[in-house]
Design a protein around this motif. Structure first.
Motif: not given
Ligand code: PLP
Length: 774
Positions: A697-699, A722, A737, A739, A741, A747, A751, A762, A764
């Motif tokens: 997931i690109d936040i 989010l 997941l 994350l 960025c 991220s 997270a 989760v 990152h």
């Protein structure tokens, strides 16, 4: 090299516009340095042929430097960079001053050390350092500048008779503003013929003609890495007969003025740059006249796409290679993220101090706070080319288009169909954060209606732009209470967007309907197929309400299905709202907490009006696991009286640590951040090979994602969305997941927040795309 997929199908070439921070080493300079390492690697002090060859490189560089800066009879001493030159000048002057003070039985505290208020930090910090170490105890005084960044000559005339040293700069690194050296010279010497004068010339080299021997400047430090030579090489000019004390003693190199074996590769590279400066190379630098044209072209491109752009300095008294600006409504971090995504490196042009990011240079010039906080610096050097300028201008256009696609800016005249077609979807909840405060926008895309809760003044313009750009009608703009820490902009938004609507003073519409929920009479308004229910929840203030966005209530005895509870300052992340204002009541808060718990249950997402700790959202269950007092209230384990007593003690601990920001609740346990799994590119690639279930997931925000991404690599969930992601994934908390960025900092925060809210797997990407892109 990484084995992760690239973030872009066709990576954009890098455009580096941060030359005032440092520059790339030009290939011909790098080649000379390599030769000096591999072939001409001698020690200039050795008397054999290899040593003599090395000495020749050094001697040539010194003669070139003398010529370029117009050193006359003055000396050129090679250093590691400008900071060393600054130390040397200051130490030399202060040791000499100390001798005079001792001889004349004077006290240092009767004197001052002067420096320009916009000077690079290396100057005032070194002044303070040596003033203290040498026990001179002179007063270190900043010379004010006017709004154009020019030093105050009256101040200098007044103060310089009593000064031991004056430090000024030729060209400012943040703004490119240059000083009138001749005027300074006259002013200083008319008032103190003997005072030592240092001029930091770092940003002047290659951008201004220098003739130092024609001035009364005593010391001038220079740095190689600001002009295409490697880091670690610099030089300083010292006027003949100026006091001098070596900072580094040892083998007696540089005529005993600066010991240590010389940095020959650096010198060889510098020599190549000098050749380019004097036109004695087949490669030449761009003439200053052309640099002015480049400047005009980039400025014109910026103005075209950001019509409300504000430039933070006057171009008349700045070198053409620095452009410092602010774009109203955008923080410097946002613009930096945007340009970084467009693969254009710019700088925030500001210094970080504790919580506030602003530029002391722009502050000293008296610019408005927002300009100082939003400053962006683009800087280039004399190796800039027309091709790069053209590319820069088209990259500026695509960055601006990305903002339009995200509806963060709007230019109705130039909004082409493609931009309209590409607009990122907005349906659901969006969080706006300013410092520790939050505003919430809820959009129902089907009915094109929106709702704004706890509007902060800083986001008003952005909201208006969003509404216009997406063709949304505002249904209501509501404050959850009368805020003590900031001025609400509810009234101004309501006046513009809801002129016809009657409402109470918090903005709750007069035409709301009434329903019965669990025995309580409640008012609600509709938004698409959802209801927004108002519940009085006094405590923090007597007017506090909570707004529950929920499914319509079809049966008054059924539990509410709440998506988001906007509860103002009743429950804050890791805290409860303070109850020590004049209209607060802890017993009322006790009742409000129990009522809210009954209505929203333990899992609904709570969206408060503050997020001091970057946690985005929470739930009663997440809070009860770390907030014992809240747990005791909800589980009916304590009385309202006991709660009030405990609350009184808790509120006493609130420290207004930010200075300007009133903390609306005392944090209970500030170090509650959960550790999350941190991947590097190799471990992530391996994990993805092992499990196809991992979702990346690109936040980053949609405009950053639009500029550079690969949708096969990562799905976009912007940080501002989010909370909605959490709401939509309440039943998928076991999914793995990762994350991602730009730099790994957003991220990491996201997270940690997801992990705290029960997302079990989760992680990152540490360092973000910045470290793992190519
Ligand atoms: N002075 C100015 C104006 C600068 O811009 C810099 C570098 O940022 C310095 C001094 C310090 O130079 P160096 O990195 O060579 O020590």
């Amino acid at each position: 090299m990484t084995n992760l997929p690239s973030t872009a199908k066709q990576p954009l070439s890098l455009i580096y516009l941060d030359a005032n921070a440092t520059t790339q080493v030009l290939p011909q300079a790098a080649a000379a340095a390599l030769t000096a390492m591999e072939t001409l690697f001698g020690n200039p002090s050795s008397s054999h042929v290899t040593g003599l060859q090395a000495k020749q490189i050094m001697d040539k560089a010194r003669q070139q430097a003398k010529k370029i800066v117009g050193a006359g009879e003055g000396k050129i001493i090679f250093t590691s960079g400008a900071t060393e030159g600054i130390q040397t000048a200051i130490l030399s002057t202060l040791i000499n001053a100390k001798k005079t003070l001792n001889n004349t039985n004077s006290k240092g505290k009767d004197y001052c050390l002067l420096y320009g208020a916009t000077e690079h930090k290396a100057v005032p910090e070194s002044l303070k350092h040596w003033n203290e170490i040498l026990e001179i105890n002179a007063e270190v005084k900043a010379i004010p500048v006017d709004e154009l960044g020019r030093l105050d000559m009256d101040f200098i005339a007044r103060e310089v008779p009593n000064a031991l040293l004056i430090c000024t700069m030729a060209v400012n690194n943040e703004t490119g503003v240059y000083q009138d050296i001749n005027l300074l010279d006259k002013t200083i010497r008319a008032n103190n013929a003997n005072i030592a004068w240092m001029v930091d010339c770092v940003q002047a080299l290659g951008k201004q003609d220098l003739n130092l021997a024609q001035t009364s400047i005593d010391y001038a430090p220079f740095s190689g890495h600001k002009l295409y030579a490697p880091k670690g090489i610099g030089f300083m000019y010292v006027k003949e007969n100026a006091p001098f004390t070596p900072v580094i003693a040892g083998g007696g190199q540089e005529g005993g003025l600066r010991s240590g074996t010389e940095n020959l590769p650096g010198l060889a590279a510098l020599s190549v740059i000098f050749d380019m400066l004097t036109g004695e190379s087949e490669h030449s630098f761009t003439p200053v006249k052309t640099l002015h044209l480049f400047h005009q072209q980039i400025v014109a491109a910026l103005i075209k796409v950001f019509p409300n752009i504000v430039f933070n300095h006057c171009f008349e008294n700045s070198v053409p290679t620095t452009i410092n600006f602010a774009i109203p409504g955008f923080s410097s971090k946002e613009i930096m993220d945007l340009f970084d995504a467009a693969n254009v490196r710019v700088s925030s042009g500001s210094a970080c101090s504790s919580k506030v990011t602003r530029s002391f240079v722009l502050d000293a010039m008296g610019l408005p706070a927002w300009q100082s906080e939003s400053a962006i610096r683009m800087s280039f050097g004399p190796a800039m080319t027309q091709v790069l300028v053209d590319q820069t201008c088209s990259r500026i256009v695509s960055a601006a288009q990305a903002l339009q696609q995200s509806c963060l800016t709007i230019d109705i005249n130039s909004m082409d169909e493609k931009i309209n077609a590409d607009k990122a979807e907005l349906d659901g909840l969006m969080q706006f954060k300013m410092g520790g405060s939050c505003s919430w926008l809820y959009v129902d895309n089907k009915t094109k209606t929106a709702l704004f809760i706890d509007p902060l003044p800083e986001v008003t313009d952005r909201l208006q732009t969003l509404l216009t750009c997406r063709g949304l009608d505002l249904v209501a703009v509501i404050d959850t209470h009368g805020h003590a820490d900031h001025i609400s902009c509810r009234d101004s938004i309501a006046k513009t967007c809801l002129a016809e609507q009657e409402s109470d003073c918090l903005g709750w519409p007069a035409n709301a309907q009434t329903t019965n929920i669990d025995g309580n009479k409640c008012q609600y308004i509709t938004l698409g197929d959802k209801w927004l229910v108002k519940v009085a929840t006094p405590g923090h203030t007597d007017d506090s309400i909570s707004l529950l966005l929920c499914e319509p209530v079809l049966n008054s005895t059924e539990a509410l299905s709440v998506h988001y509870a906007f509860c103002g300052d009743l429950i804050l992340m890791d805290s409860l709202g303070r109850t020590n204002f004049s209209t607060s009541s802890a017993p009322d808060m006790f009742t409000s907490l129990q009522l809210l718990a009954k209505l929203i249950g333990t899992q609904s997402l709570i969206c408060p009006s503050h997020d001091y700790n970057n946690e985005f959202t929470t739930s009663l269950s997440a809070e009860m696991s770390r907030n014992l007092l809240l747990k005791q209230v909800i589980n009916d384990e304590i009385s309202a009286n006991t709660f009030s007593m405990k609350k009184f003690t808790m509120d006493k601990a609130i420290i207004d640590e930010s200075g300007s920001e009133i903390m609306c609740g005392a944090l209970i346990s500030t170090c509650d951040k959960k550790p999350v799994h941190e991947y590097d590119s190799a471990s992530l690639a391996e994990a993805m090979k092992q499990s196809s279930a991992i979702k990346l997931i690109d936040i980053r925000e949609p405009h950053e994602y639009a500029l550079q991404h690969d949708e096969n690599f990562a799905e976009n969930v912007p940080l501002t969305r989010l909370v909605q992601f959490v709401q939509e994934h309440q039943d998928y908390k076991q999914a793995p997941l990762v994350l991602v960025c730009r730099s790994g900092s957003r991220s990491h925060l996201a997270a940690q927040a997801l992990s705290r809210l029960g997302f079990a797997q989760v992680g990152h990407l540490k360092g973000g795309y910045a470290l793992h892109q190519y």
